[in-house]
Design a protein around this motif. Structure first.
Motif, PDB file in Angstrom:
ATOM      1  N   LYS A 321       0.831  -1.211   0.000  1.00  0.00           N
ATOM      2  CA  LYS A 321       0.000   0.000   0.000  1.00  0.00           C
ATOM      3  C   LYS A 321       0.863   1.258   0.000  1.00  0.00           C
ATOM      4  CE  LYS A 321      -4.173  -1.861   2.174  1.00  0.00           C
ATOM      5  NZ  LYS A 321      -4.906  -2.003   3.445  1.00  0.00           N
ATOM      6  N   ASP A 322       1.890   1.270   0.834  1.00  0.00           N
ATOM      7  CA  ASP A 322       2.716   2.477   0.991  1.00  0.00           C
ATOM      8  C   ASP A 322       4.151   2.273   0.507  1.00  0.00           C
ATOM      9  OD1 ASP A 322       0.550   3.768   2.321  1.00  0.00           O
ATOM     10  OD2 ASP A 322       1.066   2.631   4.126  1.00  0.00           O
ATOM     11  N   ARG A 323       4.438   1.119  -0.071  1.00  0.00           N
ATOM     12  CA  ARG A 323       5.793   0.819  -0.531  1.00  0.00           C
ATOM     13  C   ARG A 323       5.719   0.264  -1.939  1.00  0.00           C
ATOM     14  NH1 ARG A 323       9.466  -0.529   3.632  1.00  0.00           N
ATOM     15  NH2 ARG A 323      10.385  -2.247   2.461  1.00  0.00           N
ATOM     16  N   PRO A 324       6.620   0.668  -2.839  1.00  0.00           N
ATOM     17  CA  PRO A 324       6.617   0.052  -4.172  1.00  0.00           C
ATOM     18  C   PRO A 324       6.904  -1.446  -4.058  1.00  0.00           C
ATOM     19  CG  PRO A 324       8.584   1.413  -3.847  1.00  0.00           C
ATOM     20  CD  PRO A 324       7.686   1.658  -2.673  1.00  0.00           C
ATOM     21  N   ARG A 325       6.237  -2.210  -4.883  1.00  0.00           N
ATOM     22  CA  ARG A 325       6.417  -3.668  -4.845  1.00  0.00           C
ATOM     23  C   ARG A 325       7.813  -4.018  -5.356  1.00  0.00           C
ATOM     24  NH1 ARG A 325       2.530  -7.901  -5.212  1.00  0.00           N
ATOM     25  NH2 ARG A 325       3.541  -9.846  -5.825  1.00  0.00           N
ATOM     26  N   MET A 326       8.601  -4.735  -4.540  1.00  0.00           N
ATOM     27  CA  MET A 326       9.982  -5.073  -4.913  1.00  0.00           C
ATOM     28  C   MET A 326      10.201  -6.560  -5.158  1.00  0.00           C
ATOM     29  SD  MET A 326      12.210  -2.578  -2.432  1.00  0.00           S
ATOM     30  CE  MET A 326      11.597  -3.266  -0.904  1.00  0.00           C
ATOM     31  N   TYR A 327       9.214  -7.393  -4.769  1.00  0.00           N
ATOM     32  CA  TYR A 327       9.386  -8.843  -4.856  1.00  0.00           C
ATOM     33  C   TYR A 327       8.299  -9.439  -5.735  1.00  0.00           C
ATOM     34  CZ  TYR A 327      12.568  -8.141  -0.946  1.00  0.00           C
ATOM     35  OH  TYR A 327      13.602  -7.716  -0.154  1.00  0.00           O
ATOM     36  N   LYS A 328       8.648 -10.473  -6.462  1.00  0.00           N
ATOM     37  CA  LYS A 328       7.669 -11.098  -7.349  1.00  0.00           C
ATOM     38  C   LYS A 328       6.951 -12.241  -6.630  1.00  0.00           C
ATOM     39  CE  LYS A 328      11.492 -13.687  -9.484  1.00  0.00           C
ATOM     40  NZ  LYS A 328      12.396 -13.738 -10.645  1.00  0.00           N
ATOM     41  N   ASP A 329       5.836 -12.673  -7.202  1.00  0.00           N
ATOM     42  CA  ASP A 329       5.147 -13.862  -6.688  1.00  0.00           C
ATOM     43  C   ASP A 329       5.876 -15.093  -7.212  1.00  0.00           C
ATOM     44  OD1 ASP A 329       3.082 -12.750  -5.177  1.00  0.00           O
ATOM     45  OD2 ASP A 329       1.909 -12.324  -6.972  1.00  0.00           O
ATOM     46  N   ILE A 330       6.200 -15.989  -6.315  1.00  0.00           N
ATOM     47  CA  ILE A 330       6.917 -17.200  -6.716  1.00  0.00           C
ATOM     48  C   ILE A 330       6.486 -18.326  -5.790  1.00  0.00           C
ATOM     49  CG2 ILE A 330       8.905 -16.553  -5.274  1.00  0.00           C
ATOM     50  CD1 ILE A 330      10.708 -17.949  -7.264  1.00  0.00           C
ATOM     51  N   LYS A 331       6.350 -19.522  -6.334  1.00  0.00           N
ATOM     52  CA  LYS A 331       6.016 -20.686  -5.511  1.00  0.00           C
ATOM     53  C   LYS A 331       7.178 -20.974  -4.562  1.00  0.00           C
ATOM     54  CE  LYS A 331       2.013 -22.602  -6.999  1.00  0.00           C
ATOM     55  NZ  LYS A 331       1.349 -21.299  -7.038  1.00  0.00           N
ATOM     56  N   TYR A 332       6.841 -21.294  -3.324  1.00  0.00           N
ATOM     57  CA  TYR A 332       7.900 -21.571  -2.355  1.00  0.00           C
ATOM     58  C   TYR A 332       8.751 -22.767  -2.799  1.00  0.00           C
ATOM     59  CZ  TYR A 332      10.466 -22.421   1.920  1.00  0.00           C
ATOM     60  OH  TYR A 332      11.482 -22.610   2.830  1.00  0.00           O
ATOM     61  N   LEU A 333       8.138 -23.761  -3.399  1.00  0.00           N
ATOM     62  CA  LEU A 333       8.906 -24.931  -3.857  1.00  0.00           C
ATOM     63  C   LEU A 333       9.984 -24.516  -4.854  1.00  0.00           C
ATOM     64  CD1 LEU A 333       9.346 -27.994  -3.883  1.00  0.00           C
ATOM     65  CD2 LEU A 333       7.677 -28.146  -5.729  1.00  0.00           C
ATOM     66  N   ASP A 334       9.638 -23.601  -5.786  1.00  0.00           N
ATOM     67  CA  ASP A 334      10.622 -23.136  -6.766  1.00  0.00           C
ATOM     68  C   ASP A 334      11.762 -22.391  -6.067  1.00  0.00           C
ATOM     69  OD1 ASP A 334       9.097 -24.197  -8.801  1.00  0.00           O
ATOM     70  OD2 ASP A 334       8.026 -22.329  -9.185  1.00  0.00           O
ATOM     71  N   TYR A 335      11.404 -21.604  -5.060  1.00  0.00           N
ATOM     72  CA  TYR A 335      12.432 -20.841  -4.357  1.00  0.00           C
ATOM     73  C   TYR A 335      13.362 -21.761  -3.560  1.00  0.00           C
ATOM     74  CZ  TYR A 335      14.965 -17.733  -1.367  1.00  0.00           C
ATOM     75  OH  TYR A 335      16.005 -17.095  -0.732  1.00  0.00           O
ATOM     76  N   ILE A 336      12.776 -22.697  -2.810  1.00  0.00           N
ATOM     77  CA  ILE A 336      13.610 -23.514  -1.930  1.00  0.00           C
ATOM     78  C   ILE A 336      14.510 -24.448  -2.744  1.00  0.00           C
ATOM     79  CG2 ILE A 336      12.054 -25.476  -1.481  1.00  0.00           C
ATOM     80  CD1 ILE A 336      14.090 -23.540   1.176  1.00  0.00           C
ATOM     81  N   LYS A 337      14.035 -24.882  -3.908  1.00  0.00           N
ATOM     82  CA  LYS A 337      14.909 -25.691  -4.774  1.00  0.00           C
ATOM     83  C   LYS A 337      16.086 -24.853  -5.272  1.00  0.00           C
ATOM     84  CE  LYS A 337      11.968 -29.420  -6.430  1.00  0.00           C
ATOM     85  NZ  LYS A 337      11.217 -30.010  -7.562  1.00  0.00           N
ATOM     86  N   HIS A 338      15.802 -23.619  -5.659  1.00  0.00           N
ATOM     87  CA  HIS A 338      16.860 -22.695  -6.088  1.00  0.00           C
ATOM     88  C   HIS A 338      17.855 -22.479  -4.944  1.00  0.00           C
ATOM     89  CE1 HIS A 338      18.548 -19.049  -7.999  1.00  0.00           C
ATOM     90  NE2 HIS A 338      18.516 -18.524  -6.791  1.00  0.00           N
ATOM     91  N   PHE A 339      17.338 -22.333  -3.743  1.00  0.00           N
ATOM     92  CA  PHE A 339      18.152 -22.089  -2.544  1.00  0.00           C
ATOM     93  C   PHE A 339      19.060 -23.282  -2.242  1.00  0.00           C
ATOM     94  CE2 PHE A 339      18.516 -22.484   2.121  1.00  0.00           C
ATOM     95  CZ  PHE A 339      18.950 -21.225   2.495  1.00  0.00           C
ATOM     96  N   LEU A 340      18.499 -24.492  -2.337  1.00  0.00           N
ATOM     97  CA  LEU A 340      19.225 -25.680  -1.886  1.00  0.00           C
ATOM     98  C   LEU A 340      20.224 -26.223  -2.905  1.00  0.00           C
ATOM     99  CD1 LEU A 340      16.281 -27.546  -0.118  1.00  0.00           C
ATOM    100  CD2 LEU A 340      18.249 -26.483   0.990  1.00  0.00           C
ATOM    101  N   GLU A 341      20.086 -25.810  -4.162  1.00  0.00           N
ATOM    102  CA  GLU A 341      21.022 -26.359  -5.153  1.00  0.00           C
ATOM    103  C   GLU A 341      22.295 -25.524  -5.269  1.00  0.00           C
ATOM    104  OE1 GLU A 341      19.058 -24.365  -9.203  1.00  0.00           O
ATOM    105  OE2 GLU A 341      18.504 -26.405  -8.597  1.00  0.00           O
ATOM    106  N   ARG A 342      22.436 -24.551  -4.382  1.00  0.00           N
ATOM    107  CA  ARG A 342      23.621 -23.702  -4.385  1.00  0.00           C
ATOM    108  C   ARG A 342      24.380 -23.843  -3.080  1.00  0.00           C
ATOM    109  NH1 ARG A 342      20.339 -22.175  -7.874  1.00  0.00           N
ATOM    110  NH2 ARG A 342      20.796 -20.750  -9.581  1.00  0.00           N
ATOM    111  N   LYS A 343      25.684 -23.559  -3.141  1.00  0.00           N
ATOM    112  CA  LYS A 343      26.433 -23.496  -1.889  1.00  0.00           C
ATOM    113  C   LYS A 343      26.024 -22.234  -1.142  1.00  0.00           C
ATOM    114  CE  LYS A 343      30.431 -20.925  -3.595  1.00  0.00           C
ATOM    115  NZ  LYS A 343      31.887 -20.831  -3.669  1.00  0.00           N
TER     116      LYS A 343
END
Length: 359
Positions: A321-343
């Motif tokens: 409402k009072d802040r420009p949107r900085m983050y996109k909508d993403i499925k948590y599964l897609d995010y956590i897979k991205h997170f876990l496949e990296r050091k």
């Protein structure tokens, strides 16, 4: 309980036990554990705690009673620090000590016995090391056992050590108590984020819980190694039970590293990447790491609160409402897979959440 053969969210390459390595030769530090200069504890600036730079301490009993000042303190802690310690949290000392005792007992087992609970190739549950994605990367000076603890149907009991008397009961009791603490913290954060008190609980769909039980052996050259490399956490919040006597946790603070002084029987809480996304960056996850020492092993238990894999982790309506949107909508599964496949690499993985990033 979790079915056999079901793939987990990630995997980690098997590596030797650091604890066993130290048992066999307490002086030798293999090259693979020697950090690059910029990451070594003495080559990166460290702030020594003064009264003005200790992370905030939140009294959970005051939050529960609706104390407005304590709620404002929580807001400031999450905005400015991303970390805080909680006291008067309602978890009995005997429950905390029971948890510490079974973790110590597990790491006291022989290597042969611990290996019965080793991580398989397709999952992160079990005994080993996490985030090992290549044969070349630098390794952390520590061993761990990782378990899914809530909901009960996500547990895979073959990784729960039956060789430690009372292990299941101690973990279960601690898990139940932390669920109550989690619900109270989430209710207050929901209110601060402009939602009703059940807002964050609903967003999780299913509030999952996992535990990483860490063992950091002493190191003859603590100036060269890290117990855990710098990273932020991929869940919504993390609650850490740390050693009351030995400091090892450090957080990123003003381009340096600030040691978190243990408060006996307190719990350390930090904001994770999911809350950062839901709050549209108002509350940010903070890089942290663990250092070692030359004299004494250190243990800790990190409890991660995670949303259901199928939900979206974009900003909630009240946060745009009072802040420009900085983050996109993403499925948590897609995010956590991205997170876990990296050091572990600081906050590099969180760029995946930002609107301008398609990486």
């Amino acid at each position: 309980m979790k079915e056999e053969g079901v793939l987990g969210w990630g995997k980690s390459l098997p590596v030797p036990s650091v604890q066993e390595m130290v048992r066999n030769d307490s002086e030798f530090v293999p090259e693979r554990y020697v950090q690059d200069h910029k990451n070594r504890p003495l080559d990166s600036p460290t702030f020594f705690c003064s009264d003005s730079s200790d992370i905030p301490v939140i009294d959970l009993s005051l939050l529960i009673s609706g104390d407005e000042d304590e709620l404002n303190k929580l807001d400031l802690a999450c905005k400015e620090w991303g970390f805080f310690q909680i006291i008067n949290h309602g978890v009995e000392v005997k429950v905390l000590n029971g948890m510490k005792a079974v973790v110590a007992a597990f790491f006291d087992l022989s290597l042969e016995e611990k290996k019965k609970y080793a991580m398989p190739e397709n999952d992160l549950q079990g005994y080993g090391q996490a985030y090992v994605v290549s044969e070349q990367q630098k390794l952390d000076w520590g061993d761990l056992i990782f378990l899914m603890t809530r909901p009960i149907e996500d547990r895979n009991m073959k990784y729960w050590p039956t060789a430690v008397p009372g292990f299941k009961e101690a973990v279960e009791e601690y898990s139940t108590e932390l669920q109550k603490v989690t619900e109270e913290i989430m209710a207050n954060l929901s209110a601060l984020m402009g939602m009703d008190r059940n807002g964050l609980e609903r967003l999780h769909a299913v509030m999952k819980q996992s535990m990483r039980m860490n063992y950091y052996p002493p190191c003859s050259r603590p100036d060269l190694v890290l117990g855990v490399s710098p990273h932020s956490d991929g869940g919504s919040i993390t609650i850490l039970l740390q050693d009351d006597e030995i400091s090892g946790l450090q957080i990123k603070y003003k381009e340096g590293w600030l040691p978190i002084k243990p408060i006996p029987n307190a719990l350390v809480v930090n904001v994770g990447d999911v809350i950062e996304a839901w709050s549209n960056g108002m509350y940010r996850s903070i890089e942290h790491r663990a250092v070692t020492n030359a004299d004494k092993a250190r243990m800790s238990v990190a409890t991660f609160v995670l949303p259901d894999a199928g939900i979206d982790i974009g900003p909630v309506e009240s946060m745009v409402k009072d802040r420009p949107r900085m983050y996109k909508d993403i499925k948590y599964l897609d995010y956590i897979k991205h997170f876990l496949e990296r050091k572990m690499d600081g906050k590099a993985h969180t760029s995946f959440l930002l609107l301008e990033s398609d990486s």
